[in-house]
Design an enzyme around this catalytic site. Structure first.
Site, PDB file in Angstrom:
ATOM      1  N   ASP A  86       1.013  -0.988  -0.276  1.00 25.25           N
ATOM      2  CA  ASP A  86       0.111  -0.157   0.055  1.00 25.25           C
ATOM      3  C   ASP A  86       0.666   1.271  -0.270  1.00 25.25           C
ATOM      4  O   ASP A  86       0.538   2.071  -0.069  1.00 25.25           O
ATOM      5  CB  ASP A  86      -1.503  -0.064   1.374  1.00 25.25           C
ATOM      6  N   GLY A 138       9.084 -12.413  -0.430  1.00 27.57           N
ATOM      7  CA  GLY A 138      10.032 -11.523   0.463  1.00 27.57           C
ATOM      8  C   GLY A 138      10.678 -12.820   1.004  1.00 27.57           C
ATOM      9  O   GLY A 138      12.504 -12.442   1.425  1.00 27.57           O
ATOM     10  N   ASP A 156       6.048  -5.821   6.845  1.00 24.24           N
ATOM     11  CA  ASP A 156       4.984  -5.184   7.152  1.00 24.24           C
ATOM     12  C   ASP A 156       3.910  -6.019   6.054  1.00 24.24           C
ATOM     13  O   ASP A 156       3.969  -5.310   4.808  1.00 24.24           O
ATOM     14  CB  ASP A 156       5.223  -4.054   6.285  1.00 24.24           C
TER      15      ASP A 156
HETATM   16  N1  SAM Z   1      -0.578  -3.026   7.376  1.00 20.19           N
HETATM   17  C1  SAM Z   1      -1.279  -4.582   7.059  1.00 20.19           C
HETATM   18  C2  SAM Z   1      -1.755  -4.959   8.526  1.00 20.19           C
HETATM   19  O1  SAM Z   1      -0.789  -5.408   8.665  1.00 20.19           O
HETATM   20  O2  SAM Z   1      -2.686  -5.442   7.810  1.00 20.19           O
HETATM   21  C3  SAM Z   1      -0.265  -5.074   6.395  1.00 20.19           C
HETATM   22  C4  SAM Z   1      -0.378  -4.233   4.611  1.00 20.19           C
HETATM   23  S1  SAM Z   1       0.477  -5.045   3.589  1.00 20.19           S
HETATM   24  C5  SAM Z   1      -1.088  -4.359   2.421  1.00 20.19           C
HETATM   25  C6  SAM Z   1       0.831  -6.611   3.248  1.00 20.19           C
HETATM   26  C7  SAM Z   1       1.614  -6.489   1.741  1.00 20.19           C
HETATM   27  O3  SAM Z   1       2.030  -7.747   1.831  1.00 20.19           O
HETATM   28  C8  SAM Z   1       0.244  -7.824   0.921  1.00 20.19           C
HETATM   29  O4  SAM Z   1       0.412  -6.135   0.162  1.00 20.19           O
HETATM   30  C9  SAM Z   1       0.767  -8.706   0.746  1.00 20.19           C
HETATM   31  O5  SAM Z   1       0.596  -8.453  -0.919  1.00 20.19           O
HETATM   32  C10 SAM Z   1       2.306  -8.048   1.290  1.00 20.19           C
HETATM   33  N2  SAM Z   1       3.040 -10.354   1.478  1.00 20.19           N
HETATM   34  C11 SAM Z   1       1.840 -11.350   1.588  1.00 20.19           C
HETATM   35  N3  SAM Z   1       2.714 -12.282   1.998  1.00 20.19           N
HETATM   36  C12 SAM Z   1       4.146 -11.829   1.059  1.00 20.19           C
HETATM   37  C13 SAM Z   1       5.274 -12.630   0.951  1.00 20.19           C
HETATM   38  N4  SAM Z   1       5.794 -13.995   1.309  1.00 20.19           N
HETATM   39  N5  SAM Z   1       6.481 -11.361   0.181  1.00 20.19           N
HETATM   40  C14 SAM Z   1       6.564 -10.149  -0.038  1.00 20.19           C
HETATM   41  N6  SAM Z   1       4.743  -9.587   0.176  1.00 20.19           N
HETATM   42  C15 SAM Z   1       4.249  -9.983   1.342  1.00 20.19           C
END
Ligand code: SAM
Length: 285
Positions: A86, A138, A156
């Site tokens: 985001d 990640g 995050d």
């Molecule tokens: N503030 C938020 C919460 O805790 O509810 C987090 C929001 S942020 C949009 C989380 C992001 O992590 C998402 O866009 C998702 O696609 C990403 N994400 C999830 N797993 C991931 C991974 N293995 N590697 C990289 N990004 C990842």
């Protein structure tokens, strides 16, 4: 006609927000992404039906995940954000002129694309010249990161299931430890202890982080739209204790205007209530 977005916080607890309309919906290769417009909370991003951010309270999460480590070590130059599509965390980081490089590894390009279009108050710094976005997992990214490459890693992420699962594993935390400099700090969104399902994943993550880092603490914030409203962050470091090492005078001299974080809260947020202390008994003796 009333339209409501509802998230199950447990099998027996629901959290609902009245929405005016749905602005976007899409099934990416990784998850279902929705953006809604609401009167009370502004625009809302949900992934697989779970609320990620709202325009009204996102500042609490993003300020707390960013300014705590930055006010602890004024020499943070190179940062990795894992997840964070985001853009809210990058927005807060980009306010620090002395940060030289911000890498963000986000698994889902579609999240970034939609947030750029519908949530510009969060995504506004993703085009900052210090920012490089890598679209990959990640967990794999840190596996291939050179040793001592970052001063700060901010995880995050989504919750510890689905695509986010790998970001709560021992392997991931071990690679974060290796990728951090000797002054390095790892901050992660750490779930909550109020409901059992969240408490168990939080305990597991915490004990894994503790296996690597000499300092592994949790700190808290009040986030109205997250389950129970009480949310935790993890702070782990090879060297720093954020309560002892806060550089309050230095941080205040930067003149950053914040809506939630301040340097008094900085130490206060590590004062953990007994229900959380008991859950983390082995750390807070
Ligand atoms: N503030 C938020 C919460 O805790 O509810 C987090 C929001 S942020 C949009 C989380 C992001 O992590 C998402 O866009 C998702 O696609 C990403 N994400 C999830 N797993 C991931 C991974 N293995 N590697 C990289 N990004 C990842």
């Amino acid at each position: 006609m009333d339209l409501w977005y509802t998230e199950n916080h447990t099998d027996d607890v629901k959290f609902s927000l009245k929405v005016d309309r749905q602005l976007a919906t899409c099934q990416s290769d990784f998850q279902r992404i929705d953006i809604f417009e609401s009167k009370e909370f502004g625009r809302i991003l949900t992934l697989d039906g779970y609320l990620m951010v709202t325009e009204k309270d996102e500042y609490i999460y993003h300020e707390m995940i960013t300014h705590i480590p930055l006010a602890t070590n004024p020499d943070i130059r190179k940062v990795l954000v894992v997840g964070g599509g985001d853009g809210g965390t990058v927005r807060e980081l980009a306010r620090y002129k002395h940060i030289e490089k911000i890498d963000m590894v986000e698994i889902d390009e579609k999240v970034v694309e939609l947030c750029k279009e519908y949530l510009p108050t969060l995504s506004c710094s993703l085009d900052d010249e210090r920012v490089t976005i890598y679209y990959e997992d990640g967990m794999k990214f840190v596996r291939n990161t050179p040793d001592s490459n970052y001063d700060l890693i901010i995880v995050d992420s989504t919750d510890p299931f689905g695509v986010g699962e790998g970001l709560f594993t021992k392997e991931f935390y071990g690679n974060c430890f290796r990728s951090l400099t000797d002054d390095g700090i790892l901050v992660n969104q750490h779930e909550s202890t109020f409901y059992d399902s969240y408490a168990n994943s939080m305990k597991r993550a915490h004990s894994r982080i503790k296996d690597f880092f000499s300092t592994a603490l949790v700190y808290q914030a009040h986030i109205p739209t997250y389950p129970s409203g009480h949310w935790l962050f993890g702070f782990a470091s090879k060297k720093f204790d954020p309560r002892r090492d806060l550089k309050a005078e230095w941080w205040n001299s930067l003149g950053l205007v914040t809506k939630y974080y301040n340097t008094i809260l900085h130490t206060g947020c590590f004062a953990i209530p007994n229900n959380v202390r008991n859950t983390l008994r082995e750390t807070y003796k």
